[in-house]
Motif scaffolding. Structure first.
Motif, PDB file in Angstrom:
ATOM      1  N   GLU A  42       8.485  -3.532   5.880  1.00  0.00           N
ATOM      2  CA  GLU A  42       8.416  -4.866   6.476  1.00  0.00           C
ATOM      3  C   GLU A  42       7.382  -5.740   5.775  1.00  0.00           C
ATOM      4  O   GLU A  42       7.637  -6.915   5.505  1.00  0.00           O
ATOM      5  N   SER A  43       6.215  -5.170   5.488  1.00  0.00           N
ATOM      6  CA  SER A  43       5.176  -5.967   4.830  1.00  0.00           C
ATOM      7  C   SER A  43       5.608  -6.378   3.423  1.00  0.00           C
ATOM      8  O   SER A  43       5.289  -7.472   2.974  1.00  0.00           O
ATOM      9  N   LEU A  44       6.353  -5.510   2.741  1.00  0.00           N
ATOM     10  CA  LEU A  44       6.879  -5.858   1.425  1.00  0.00           C
ATOM     11  C   LEU A  44       7.823  -7.056   1.520  1.00  0.00           C
ATOM     12  O   LEU A  44       7.745  -7.983   0.707  1.00  0.00           O
ATOM     13  N   LEU A  45       8.683  -7.055   2.526  1.00  0.00           N
ATOM     14  CA  LEU A  45       9.624  -8.168   2.705  1.00  0.00           C
ATOM     15  C   LEU A  45       8.905  -9.460   3.106  1.00  0.00           C
ATOM     16  O   LEU A  45       9.231 -10.536   2.593  1.00  0.00           O
ATOM     17  N   VAL A  46       7.930  -9.359   3.985  1.00  0.00           N
ATOM     18  CA  VAL A  46       7.201 -10.556   4.430  1.00  0.00           C
ATOM     19  C   VAL A  46       6.424 -11.158   3.267  1.00  0.00           C
ATOM     20  O   VAL A  46       6.388 -12.385   3.102  1.00  0.00           O
ATOM     21  N   GLU A  47       5.819 -10.307   2.429  1.00  0.00           N
ATOM     22  CA  GLU A  47       5.102 -10.808   1.254  1.00  0.00           C
ATOM     23  C   GLU A  47       6.041 -11.493   0.269  1.00  0.00           C
ATOM     24  O   GLU A  47       5.636 -12.409  -0.446  1.00  0.00           O
ATOM     25  N   ALA A  48       7.299 -11.056   0.242  1.00  0.00           N
ATOM     26  CA  ALA A  48       8.280 -11.667  -0.660  1.00  0.00           C
ATOM     27  C   ALA A  48       8.883 -12.938  -0.065  1.00  0.00           C
ATOM     28  O   ALA A  48       9.703 -13.588  -0.710  1.00  0.00           O
ATOM     29  N   GLY A  49       8.499 -13.303   1.152  1.00  0.00           N
ATOM     30  CA  GLY A  49       8.951 -14.555   1.742  1.00  0.00           C
ATOM     31  C   GLY A  49      10.090 -14.425   2.730  1.00  0.00           C
ATOM     32  O   GLY A  49      10.611 -15.437   3.203  1.00  0.00           O
ATOM     33  N   PHE A  50      10.483 -13.228   3.100  1.00  0.00           N
ATOM     34  CA  PHE A  50      11.548 -13.042   4.077  1.00  0.00           C
ATOM     35  C   PHE A  50      10.966 -13.143   5.482  1.00  0.00           C
ATOM     36  O   PHE A  50       9.803 -12.843   5.718  1.00  0.00           O
ATOM     37  N   VAL A  51      11.814 -13.583   6.424  1.00  0.00           N
ATOM     38  CA  VAL A  51      11.390 -13.734   7.817  1.00  0.00           C
ATOM     39  C   VAL A  51      12.141 -12.714   8.655  1.00  0.00           C
ATOM     40  O   VAL A  51      13.372 -12.673   8.647  1.00  0.00           O
ATOM     41  N   LEU A  52      11.382 -11.892   9.377  1.00  0.00           N
ATOM     42  CA  LEU A  52      11.989 -10.880  10.240  1.00  0.00           C
ATOM     43  C   LEU A  52      12.430 -11.512  11.547  1.00  0.00           C
ATOM     44  O   LEU A  52      11.955 -12.578  11.947  1.00  0.00           O
ATOM     45  N   ASP A  53      13.343 -10.844  12.224  1.00  0.00           N
ATOM     46  CA  ASP A  53      13.822 -11.304  13.526  1.00  0.00           C
ATOM     47  C   ASP A  53      12.668 -11.220  14.517  1.00  0.00           C
ATOM     48  O   ASP A  53      12.021 -10.183  14.657  1.00  0.00           O
ATOM     49  N   HIS A  54      12.385 -12.328  15.203  1.00  0.00           N
ATOM     50  CA  HIS A  54      11.258 -12.370  16.131  1.00  0.00           C
ATOM     51  C   HIS A  54      11.707 -12.360  17.584  1.00  0.00           C
ATOM     52  O   HIS A  54      10.942 -12.775  18.469  1.00  0.00           O
ATOM     53  N   SER A  55      12.923 -11.876  17.846  1.00  0.00           N
ATOM     54  CA  SER A  55      13.350 -11.759  19.237  1.00  0.00           C
ATOM     55  C   SER A  55      12.556 -10.648  19.907  1.00  0.00           C
ATOM     56  O   SER A  55      12.006  -9.763  19.246  1.00  0.00           O
ATOM     57  N   LEU A  56      12.494 -10.682  21.218  1.00  0.00           N
ATOM     58  CA  LEU A  56      11.722  -9.693  21.957  1.00  0.00           C
ATOM     59  C   LEU A  56      12.249  -8.285  21.702  1.00  0.00           C
ATOM     60  O   LEU A  56      11.471  -7.344  21.508  1.00  0.00           O
ATOM     61  N   TYR A  57      13.564  -8.138  21.660  1.00  0.00           N
ATOM     62  CA  TYR A  57      14.176  -6.824  21.418  1.00  0.00           C
ATOM     63  C   TYR A  57      13.790  -6.284  20.040  1.00  0.00           C
ATOM     64  O   TYR A  57      13.383  -5.127  19.906  1.00  0.00           O
ATOM     65  N   ALA A  58      13.889  -7.121  19.016  1.00  0.00           N
ATOM     66  CA  ALA A  58      13.591  -6.683  17.648  1.00  0.00           C
ATOM     67  C   ALA A  58      12.112  -6.332  17.492  1.00  0.00           C
ATOM     68  O   ALA A  58      11.765  -5.335  16.858  1.00  0.00           O
ATOM     69  N   LYS A  59      11.228  -7.142  18.082  1.00  0.00           N
ATOM     70  CA  LYS A  59       9.799  -6.862  17.993  1.00  0.00           C
ATOM     71  C   LYS A  59       9.452  -5.555  18.695  1.00  0.00           C
ATOM     72  O   LYS A  59       8.693  -4.736  18.165  1.00  0.00           O
ATOM     73  N   ALA A  60      10.001  -5.362  19.890  1.00  0.00           N
ATOM     74  CA  ALA A  60       9.716  -4.140  20.651  1.00  0.00           C
ATOM     75  C   ALA A  60      10.232  -2.914  19.908  1.00  0.00           C
ATOM     76  O   ALA A  60       9.560  -1.878  19.851  1.00  0.00           O
ATOM     77  N   LEU A  61      11.415  -3.014  19.325  1.00  0.00           N
ATOM     78  CA  LEU A  61      11.986  -1.897  18.585  1.00  0.00           C
ATOM     79  C   LEU A  61      11.151  -1.569  17.351  1.00  0.00           C
ATOM     80  O   LEU A  61      10.900  -0.391  17.058  1.00  0.00           O
ATOM     81  N   ARG A  62      10.681  -2.587  16.639  1.00  0.00           N
ATOM     82  CA  ARG A  62       9.828  -2.345  15.465  1.00  0.00           C
ATOM     83  C   ARG A  62       8.502  -1.714  15.862  1.00  0.00           C
ATOM     84  O   ARG A  62       8.037  -0.770  15.216  1.00  0.00           O
ATOM     85  N   MET A  63       7.884  -2.205  16.924  1.00  0.00           N
ATOM     86  CA  MET A  63       6.606  -1.647  17.368  1.00  0.00           C
ATOM     87  C   MET A  63       6.770  -0.191  17.813  1.00  0.00           C
ATOM     88  O   MET A  63       5.928   0.658  17.511  1.00  0.00           O
ATOM     89  N   LEU A  64       7.860   0.111  18.506  1.00  0.00           N
ATOM     90  CA  LEU A  64       8.113   1.482  18.933  1.00  0.00           C
ATOM     91  C   LEU A  64       8.340   2.385  17.722  1.00  0.00           C
ATOM     92  O   LEU A  64       7.835   3.512  17.675  1.00  0.00           O
ATOM     93  N   THR A  65       9.054   1.883  16.739  1.00  0.00           N
ATOM     94  CA  THR A  65       9.293   2.659  15.521  1.00  0.00           C
ATOM     95  C   THR A  65       7.996   2.908  14.768  1.00  0.00           C
ATOM     96  O   THR A  65       7.755   4.012  14.284  1.00  0.00           O
ATOM     97  N   HIS A  66       7.129   1.905  14.665  1.00  0.00           N
ATOM     98  CA  HIS A  66       5.824   2.081  14.016  1.00  0.00           C
ATOM     99  C   HIS A  66       5.026   3.171  14.722  1.00  0.00           C
ATOM    100  O   HIS A  66       4.453   4.055  14.072  1.00  0.00           O
TER     101      HIS A  66
END
Length: 151
Positions: free
Chosen positions: A80-104
């Motif tokens: 994710e950090s590689l993509l954000v540094e390259a200028g991509f925007v991740l999905d910021h919906s509540l579901y996507a954020k919660a799923l990413r945090m749980l995966t981390h």
């Protein structure tokens, strides 16, 4: 008090190597990108295909990537950090954020558990049985027999 290493040895603790099985470290996740910022998935796919040890494909959901990697080499947070540094925007919906945090959290926990020594669970009584068996006095009671009978 008995040292921990002695207790583990007496209980028959299995020493596992710090290198986990390859199957234990395989991860497969879906990463969603923000659909409001245009066609990002195809560009991100091109970028991530250059990363060694990372298998990337377009997901069936729009603006999503399917990632497969070994946890020994990569983590979702790193990707994710590689993509954000390259200028991509991740999905910021509540579901996507919660799923990413749980995966981390799950990935960090799996790595930490792989490095931790095996714990003694349901074998603690064996430690004390073996320790007492090797004790120089055994289970000898110094009380005279006539006093023991009065109890």
């Amino acid at each position: 008090m008995m040292p921990r290493e002695t207790a583990y040895r007496l209980a028959g603790r299995k020493h596992r190597s710090h290198d986990a099985d390859a199957e234990d470290l395989l991860c497969s996740h879906e990463l969603r990108l923000d659909s409001a910022h245009g066609e990002q998935a195809a560009k991100a796919l091109t970028l991530l295909q250059c990363v060694p040890g990372l298998a990337v494909s377009l997901s069936e959901h729009p603006e999503s990537l399917h990632l497969r990697y070994s946890l020994a080499e990569h983590s979702l947070e790193e990707i994710e950090s590689l993509l954000v540094e390259a200028g991509f925007v991740l999905d910021h919906s509540l579901y996507a954020k919660a799923l990413r945090m749980l995966t981390h959290f799950c990935e960090e926990t799996r790595l930490r558990n792989m490095q931790a020594p095996q714990r003694l669970i349901k074998q603690s009584n064996t430690v004390y049985i073996e320790a007492w068996r090797h004790h120089p006095h055994g289970d000898h009671d110094d009380t005279p027999a006539e006093l023991r009978a009065d109890r």
